[in-house]
Structures are given as C-alpha cells and as structure tokens.
Design a protein around this motif. Structure first.
Motif, PDB file in Angstrom:
ATOM      1  N   VAL A   1       1.030   1.749  11.998  1.00 27.98           N
ATOM      2  CA  VAL A   1      -0.320   1.648  11.454  1.00 27.98           C
ATOM      3  C   VAL A   1      -0.429   2.366  10.098  1.00 27.98           C
ATOM      4  CG1 VAL A   1      -1.447   1.316  13.684  1.00 27.98           C
ATOM      5  CG2 VAL A   1      -1.055   3.645  12.848  1.00 27.98           C
TER       6      VAL A   1
ATOM      7  N   PHE B   1       1.553   7.591   7.884  1.00 26.65           N
ATOM      8  CA  PHE B   1       2.366   8.531   7.075  1.00 26.65           C
ATOM      9  C   PHE B   1       2.848   9.773   7.841  1.00 26.65           C
ATOM     10  CE2 PHE B   1       0.071   6.080   3.976  1.00 26.65           C
ATOM     11  CZ  PHE B   1       0.938   5.911   2.911  1.00 26.65           C
ATOM     12  N   LEU B   2       2.581   9.866   9.141  1.00 27.50           N
ATOM     13  CA  LEU B   2       2.987  11.084   9.866  1.00 27.50           C
ATOM     14  C   LEU B   2       4.505  11.233   9.901  1.00 27.50           C
ATOM     15  CD1 LEU B   2       0.488  11.235  12.873  1.00 27.50           C
ATOM     16  CD2 LEU B   2       0.593  12.740  10.886  1.00 27.50           C
ATOM     17  N   CYS B   3       5.211  10.114  10.005  1.00 22.17           N
ATOM     18  CA  CYS B   3       6.675  10.191  10.022  1.00 22.17           C
ATOM     19  C   CYS B   3       7.204  10.708   8.686  1.00 22.17           C
ATOM     20  CB  CYS B   3       7.281   8.838  10.350  1.00 22.17           C
ATOM     21  SG  CYS B   3       6.666   7.507   9.304  1.00 22.17           S
TER      22      CYS B   3
ATOM     23  N   CYS C   1       5.690  10.005  15.444  1.00 22.82           N
ATOM     24  CA  CYS C   1       4.950   8.731  15.429  1.00 22.82           C
ATOM     25  C   CYS C   1       3.990   8.625  16.619  1.00 22.82           C
ATOM     26  CB  CYS C   1       5.936   7.566  15.437  1.00 22.82           C
ATOM     27  SG  CYS C   1       5.086   5.979  15.384  1.00 22.82           S
TER      28      CYS C   1
ATOM     29  N   ILE D   1       8.439   3.646  15.722  1.00 22.61           N
ATOM     30  CA  ILE D   1       9.798   3.819  15.183  1.00 22.61           C
ATOM     31  C   ILE D   1      10.683   4.544  16.196  1.00 22.61           C
ATOM     32  CG2 ILE D   1       9.145   5.971  13.957  1.00 22.61           C
ATOM     33  CD1 ILE D   1      11.144   5.063  11.739  1.00 22.61           C
TER      34      ILE D   1
HETATM   35  S1  SF4 Z   1       6.110   4.681  11.851  1.00 26.30           S
HETATM   36 FE1  SF4 Z   1       4.573   5.734  13.130  1.00 26.30          FE
HETATM   37  S2  SF4 Z   1       4.245   7.723  12.094  1.00 26.30           S
HETATM   38 FE2  SF4 Z   1       5.256   6.375  10.608  1.00 26.30          FE
HETATM   39  S3  SF4 Z   1       3.580   5.463   9.424  1.00 26.30           S
HETATM   40 FE3  SF4 Z   1       4.084   4.043  11.108  1.00 26.30          FE
HETATM   41  S4  SF4 Z   1       2.675   4.607  12.776  1.00 26.30           S
HETATM   42 FE4  SF4 Z   1       2.666   6.333  11.317  1.00 26.30          FE
END
Ligand code: SF4
Ligand code: SF4
Length: 148
Positions: free
Chosen positions: A49, A52-54, A103, A108
């Motif tokens: 979605v 950007f947390l990853c 995530c 991922i």
């Molecule tokens: S892979 Fe997961 S943590 Fe990374 S941007 Fe996508 S939803 Fe966010």
C-alpha cells in the motif's frame, strides 16, 4: 601423518555432498532469505500500500518507493495508495529481513532466488515488476504444481 592420511582415505570413498548446480536444482532451507517477493491478495490486488515502512526500516537504504493514489478506474491495491515504483538495490541489500518485519500488510517476503552475480551492477536494481508475484492463485498452489 598416519592419522591425517587415514582421514583423507576414508573421505575419498564417501559419496560427495556437493550440489550439482546448475544441472540440478538447489535445495534451500524454508527460511532462506533470497530475492524478495511482492505478494498479491486473494483478489489479485497488490498487497503493498506504499506506506514506506519497509524503506524506513532498511539499514542499507536500498529500497526506493514512489507511491500513487488508487482510483476507482485504476485500482492496484486494496488500500488508499499503491507503490507505482518499488525498487530494491541488491548491490546494497544485506538480506537482514527488517523490511519483511516492518511491513504491516505482509506484502514483502524473502523468496529463494539467489542468482545475483551479473557483470553490470546496474542490473542489481530490481524493479517491482521483477519481484511481483504473477498471480495470487499460483502462489497458493503447491510448489510442484505452481512451477508448471
Ligand atoms: S512493502 Fe509493506 S512496508 Fe513496504 S511500502 Fe509496501 S506495504 Fe509498506
Ligand atoms: S533485507 Fe534488509 S537490507 Fe535488504 S531490503 Fe530488506 S531491510 Fe533492506
């Protein structure tokens, strides 16, 4: 000397444990961390979605994301946004798994891909299209069936 050579002679006649890659497929442990896979949900939509947390969790700073809004006519993920660009630079990735941990949508994970030895370093930047699961159904099938 005699003890040393006895080990050599005993080992000479044992069956070799060497894997015959690439003639035969390589056996991986289930938790092997290889090239990432970006997953789809049961409807075939991308799970990512674009939060950007990853990228924030990555200690090697090797994830590059551009997020875009979903619209009714162009829905890519189930959330408000999706990743229009999702790159991982494998010349920097240390396969630590922090991105997978971070995530919130399980978008991922690590796959078992490991062939990352090109002559051109630029080809180590993998794009979303290279990592994206082709379709959700195929992923849920047993490996032997999915490979067909
Ligand atoms: S892979 Fe997961 S943590 Fe990374 S941007 Fe996508 S939803 Fe966010
Ligand atoms: S495995 Fe680690 S280094 Fe590689 S992209 Fe994920 S967080 Fe970054």
């Amino acid at each position: 000397m005699a003890n040393g050579f006895s080990v050599t002679f005993r080992t000479m006649f044992r069956k070799s444990a060497t894997e015959s890659y690439p003639e035969q497929p390589v056996n991986f442990q289930p938790r092997y961390r290889g090239i990432h896979v970006l997953h789809r949900d049961e409807n075939g939509l991308e799970k990512c979605v674009g939060c950007f947390l990853c990228a924030a969790a990555c200690p090697a700073n090797c994830i590059y994301i551009e997020a875009a809004e979903n619209t009714d006519s162009n829905r890519i993920s189930a959330g408000e946004r999706y990743a229009s660009v999702y790159n991982i630079d494998y010349s920097r990735c240390i396969f630590c798994g922090y991105c997978v941990e971070a995530c919130p949508t399980d978008a991922i994970t690590h796959g078992h891909g490991f062939e990352l030895a090109p002559y051109d370093i630029n080809s180590l930047v993998y794009r979303k299209e290279q990592m994206l699961e082709k379709d959700a159904l195929k992923h849920s099938l047993p490996k032997a069936v999915a490979a067909r």
